[in-house]
Design an enzyme around this catalytic site. Sequence first.
Site, PDB file in Angstrom:
ATOM      1  N   HIS A  16       0.921  -1.118   0.068  1.00  0.00           N
ATOM      2  CA  HIS A  16       0.137  -0.127   0.117  1.00  0.00           C
ATOM      3  C   HIS A  16       0.828   1.204  -0.113  1.00  0.00           C
ATOM      4  CE1 HIS A  16      -3.264   2.447   0.461  1.00  0.00           C
ATOM      5  NE2 HIS A  16      -2.877   3.024   1.622  1.00  0.00           N
ATOM      6  N   HIS A  28      -3.482   9.150   1.397  1.00  0.00           N
ATOM      7  CA  HIS A  28      -3.530   7.943   0.647  1.00  0.00           C
ATOM      8  C   HIS A  28      -5.198   7.668   0.162  1.00  0.00           C
ATOM      9  CE1 HIS A  28      -5.200   5.152   4.202  1.00  0.00           C
ATOM     10  NE2 HIS A  28      -5.047   6.383   4.690  1.00  0.00           N
ATOM     11  N   CYS A 109      -3.484   3.401  -5.481  1.00  0.00           N
ATOM     12  CA  CYS A 109      -2.848   4.055  -4.438  1.00  0.00           C
ATOM     13  C   CYS A 109      -1.304   4.447  -4.729  1.00  0.00           C
ATOM     14  CB  CYS A 109      -2.724   3.339  -3.069  1.00  0.00           C
ATOM     15  SG  CYS A 109      -1.844   1.746  -2.955  1.00  0.00           S
TER      16      CYS A 109
END
Length: 160
Positions: A16, A28, A109
């Site tokens: 991530h 994010h 992301c």
Amino acid sequence: MEIGDMIEINRGTYKHWALYIGHGDVIHVVTPDGPSRVAFCSVSSSSGSLSCKGTITIEMLKDVAAGNTYKINNYLDDEFKPRPTDVIMGEVDKMRGRTIKYGLLGNNCEHFVTFLRYGKSKSQQADDFMKDLLTGTAGLLGVLAAVTVSTAAAASTLSK
């Protein structure tokens, strides 16, 4: 850690990505099931197309990491020049709280944080996945071709 640093968070099967914006905070993309999971998707009843969405959120890095390891990884600095901090923070102010289209391969992301840092969207993780998929597909096609050739050769031998 400096404003604009890309933070890679190890989630085991995937990474991530978040962008450090100061005071322990990161920005994010999250989906209703958590950071960068494919969940908030719907199918259009008229067109049948799949649409996924993510929300741009600001949270404390320690909360986003949730006990997972993380590191600064500005891996594109040799390829692109990072944007000035004031430009990055201007984008942060414009984007926070927005809902955006989300896709694992085209708008994830990592694409988001590389856009903030460099003004260009890239995802090595998505690129690697596609390369592995194509290599796997090519490898599978190669095996199928070899089986077809050997089967044809065996059939030819048997028919003689």
